[in-house]
Motif scaffolding. Structure first.
Motif, short mmCIF file in Angstrom:
data_model
loop_
_atom_site.label_atom_id
_atom_site.label_comp_id
_atom_site.label_asym_id
_atom_site.label_seq_id
_atom_site.Cartn_x
_atom_site.Cartn_y
_atom_site.Cartn_z
N THR A 233 35.53 -125.96 -77.82
CA THR A 233 37.05 -125.18 -77.72
C THR A 233 37.76 -126.23 -79.43
N PRO A 276 43.00 -125.33 -74.39
CA PRO A 276 42.90 -124.35 -73.09
C PRO A 276 42.66 -124.42 -71.99
N CYS A 348 42.37 -109.77 -72.33
CA CYS A 348 42.95 -110.49 -72.96
C CYS A 348 43.70 -109.27 -74.68
N ASN A 359 37.70 -118.43 -80.85
CA ASN A 359 39.34 -118.31 -81.69
C ASN A 359 40.34 -118.62 -80.54
N LEU A 360 40.56 -120.35 -80.34
CA LEU A 360 41.30 -121.08 -79.52
C LEU A 360 42.30 -120.40 -79.31
N ARG A 361 43.29 -119.58 -80.12
CA ARG A 361 44.69 -118.31 -80.01
C ARG A 361 44.00 -117.09 -79.33
N VAL A 362 42.75 -116.59 -79.35
CA VAL A 362 42.26 -115.71 -78.22
C VAL A 362 42.44 -116.68 -77.33
N ALA A 364 43.72 -118.53 -75.81
CA ALA A 364 45.21 -119.63 -75.59
C ALA A 364 45.38 -117.76 -74.40
N GLY A 365 45.63 -116.88 -74.76
CA GLY A 365 46.18 -115.95 -74.62
C GLY A 365 44.70 -115.07 -73.68
#
Ligand code: IMP
Length: 428
Positions: A233, A276, A348, A359-362, A364-365
């Motif tokens: 990550t 995350p 997601c 993708n960390l933003r993905v 995290a969500g």
């Protein structure tokens, strides 16, 4: 005879120490291939608890050769301290071998680790502050100092002339702190070099010879798949390659020499440091798992974040490591819950995804999609045979195997060596 690797499938701390210790009892050579003293293995033998950070757990077995490979980074002060404390407990460390090509952690690496973290402010990685990131950075930037360099006073002096200029410029001009002098470092490190000189060897020759002679060789991974600098990550990762792909480069063997890869996973999930964590729990369930599982860092003492078993992560680990089997740890820690949960996928942006998103933003969500299973009573894991585990515990393990796509080869039901159920012998 096969070679067997033990790797972490989650964020480290899966209990690899116990499994490596168990398999080390069947191994002639145990070799570490990456990481440094950021790792922490706790092994319980009889009444004694051994906390190892750098030396492979095989050292606890007389006659085993223990290799610190070229891919490992070595803090010599820590190494010597560990050798001395083992010797004080009556453990013979004469089987230890250290690759001359392994990079050495210098005082400026530890200082830079702290300063870089401070500079990151709110974006801290939560490193162990032991100099791991900076020493690997220097290795890749060709500013490193290896074990063979510190063994040779002149080479050491030349390397420091070349490197300290750069390091001091950064320390003074970027961070406004004092730098280091060559004399200061040599005075500290030359005695270390003398202490370890006799243990330094060409470990690529050593490991390849052992494999060619049909010896049992165990590759001991540190950290875990999600802390891998390429597959984890990122940037909340360590600076090396804990995945099975790191073994060949970190020891100087060909990938064709790795026969089996055992992935170690807790029956739940933990993480230390930032980043995350989809199945993270808070409140009483988290506290129960943390207290029962003694989920506090071996190296830093930090309380670990705890959550339910995440099969998305472990399925990912099965793929990137080519796992032959799983060792499921702490089954006993989960005993006593009426119901337990397994995360089967993530939700997601309204979509259900089964593959771990890089993708960390993905990530995290992502919300975990849970499946609820029956729990098993407290104390019911104290068995000697897999068949004697409660049906609900066996069903839980079967579901893990089905969801991750790897057979369960080993189940740990307690901290002791004997509290282990072996379904499939890895060295066979
Ligand atoms: P570093 O390896 O000290 O640079 O730390 C980078 C990240 O990896 C941090 O989140 C650490 O907590 C984590 N980390 C490093 N080694 C271990 C380990 O052995 N177990 C668990 N986490 C680790």
């Amino acid at each position: 005879m096969p070679t067997v690797a033990v790797v972490g499938t989650q964020w480290g701390d899966e209990g690899k120490g116990k499994i490596t210790d168990l398999l080390a009892s069947r191994a002639d050579v145990v070799a570490r291939y990456q990481g440094g003293n950021n790792a922490g293995h706790t092994v319980k033998v009889g009444g004694d608890i051994f906390k190892l950070h750098l030396i492979p757990s095989g050292i606890l077995y007389r006659g085993t050769t223990c290799v610190i490979g070229n891919g490992v980074v070595v803090d010599p002060a820590v190494l010597i301290q560990e050798m001395d404390s083992l010797a004080q407990k009556g453990i013979d460390v004469s089987g230890l071998r250290i690759s001359g090509n392994a990079h050495v952690i210098m005082p400026y690496h530890r200082l830079l680790d702290k300063l870089e973290e401070e500079m990151r402010g709110g974006g801290k990685i939560g490193t162990t502050a032991l100099g791991i990131g900076p020493v690997y950075t220097d290795k890749i930037a060709r500013n490193g100092i290896r074990i063979i360099d510190i063994l040779d006073r002149e080479a050491f002096s030349d390397r420091l002339d070349a490197v300290l200029k750069l390091k001091n410029a950064v320390l003074q001009k970027v961070y406004g702190v004092e730098g280091f002098t060559k004399e200061q470092i040599m005075e500290e490190y030359l005695p270390y070099a003398e202490r370890i000189r006799d243990y330094v060897a060409d470990c690529s020759i050593l490991v390849n010879d052992a494999i060619d002679r049909g010896k049992n060789v165990l590759f001991e991974g540190a950290q875990g798949t999600l802390l891998d600098v390429d597959h984890g990550t990122y940037p909340y990762v360590t600076s090396s390659w804990p995945t099975a792909g790191g073994i060949a480069a970190g020891l100087g063997i060909g990938p064709t020499k790795i026969n089996k890869v055992i992935g170690v996973a807790k029956a739940y999930t933990t993480r230390v440091g930032a980043g995350p964590f989809p199945t993270e729990l808070s409140g009483p369930v988290c506290n129960t798992i943390r207290e029962r599982g003694q989920e506090y860092g071996t190296t830093t003492g930090r309380p670990r974040r705890c959550g339910w078993f995440d099969s998305v992560i472990v399925r990912y680990a099965v793929r990137v490591n080519g796992l032959s089997g799983l060792a499921i740890m702490h089954l006993d820690t989960l005993a006593g819950f009426e119901k337990v949960k397994i995360c089967t996928a993530y939700r997601c942006d309204g979509k259900v995804i089964r593959d771990f998103p890089t993708n960390l933003r993905v990530l995290a969500g992502c919300e975990p999609v849970y499946e609820e299973l029956d729990g098993w009573p407290e104390g019911s894991c104290a068995v000697k045979r897999f068949e004697d585990l409660p049906g609900a515990a066996r069903a839980y393990l079967a579901r893990i195997s089905e969801l991750t796509g790897a057979p369960v080869a080993i189940v740990s039901v307690g901290r002791g060596r004997e509290e282990t159920l072996i379904l499939e012998e890895p060295f066979s």
